[in-house]
Design an enzyme around this catalytic site. Structure first.
Site: not given
Length: 262
Positions: A95, A136
């Site tokens: 992403e 993350h």
């Protein structure tokens, strides 16, 4: 909510001008969504509200979908540009985080840390660039990851020589991911120089079955806090504002949208 949500860091130059900022989780934005004229029209209306939009979950390997969105946005309300991170993530699922901003705000940017899928840092101040890696992990690690943002903010403070740092986006900072007992171990929460602008009882989703403050805006320092219009940091329920049904929201798959005006 996507199981691997993204975080954002935004460092602002305090220029005295009034502008609006938001974070928006577009949940798998790519060619398919860019080809949906009705959905694109809604996205343009949402993004045109703000001077800087921190857009999360962009799955656009070729970059064509973001360019299409930018073209439509500029047709609706010029002048916008975009700055995207490299494609982040481990394994095959990748992403991007993309800042969409009015061109009057020049930028510096970079990535930092060793998370699994990352925050992306941008400084809206001077037209030079710099990079370093940032990511993350999954929602189950939310407590640990939010705490680590404390160190990342300190790193940005030293690197860019400013206390004016904002953290915004989908932190998974609510519901089962961060129980009340866990807040005491999160330095970003209890260190007095950080101010949480969206509270624990806010609902940053737009679906009827959820009520959680997953998305947050956190500012560092009294100068940054003083630049915020009181009461302006709050979720924007685009479904209610644009008259969307639950089915339309589910089809668009974009349930998160905290915003800040200041």
């Amino acid at each position: 909510m996507h199981p691997l949500a993204l975080l954002l860091l935004l460092s602002l130059c305090m220029a005295g001008a009034s502008f609006k900022i938001c974070a928006f989780n577009m949940q798998g934005f790519g060619e398919a969504k860019a080809g949906d004229a009705q959905l694109m029209g809604l996205l343009v209306k949402i993004l045109a509200r703000c001077d800087i939009s921190a857009v999360q979950e962009v799955r656009d390997a070729k970059g064509d979908a973001v360019l299409t969105l930018l073209t439509e946005l500029n047709r609706y309300q010029a002048l916008y540009a975009q700055l995207g991170s490299r494609r982040l993530g481990r394994g095959t699922y990748k992403e991007q985080i993309v800042f969409i901003y009015r061109v009057k705000a020049p930028i510096r940017f970079g990535e930092a840390g060793d998370f699994a899928r990352g925050p992306f840092a941008a400084r809206f101040h001077a037209p030079s660039t710099g990079r370093s890696p940032l990511t993350h992990r999954a929602p189950r690690n939310a407590v640990h990851e939010i705490d680590r943002l404390y160190g990342l903010c300190r790193e940005l403070t030293q690197r860019w020589g400013t206390q004016n740092v904002m953290v915004l986006g989908d932190l998974n900072a609510g519901g089962a991911y961060v129980p009340p007992s866990a807040w005491g171990s999160i330095r970003l929460r209890w260190e007095p120089s950080f101010h949480w602008l969206i509270g624990d009882t806010a609902n940053t989703t737009v679906r009827a079955r959820t009520h959680c403050a997953y998305d947050r805006i956190v500012v560092q320092g009294d100068e940054m806090l003083g630049a915020v219009v009181p009461g302006s940091a709050k979720p924007y329920n685009f479904a209610r504002s644009l008259g969307l049904s639950e089915e339309e929201v589910s089809a668009g798959e974009a349930p998160h949208c905290p915003g800040k005006e200041g």
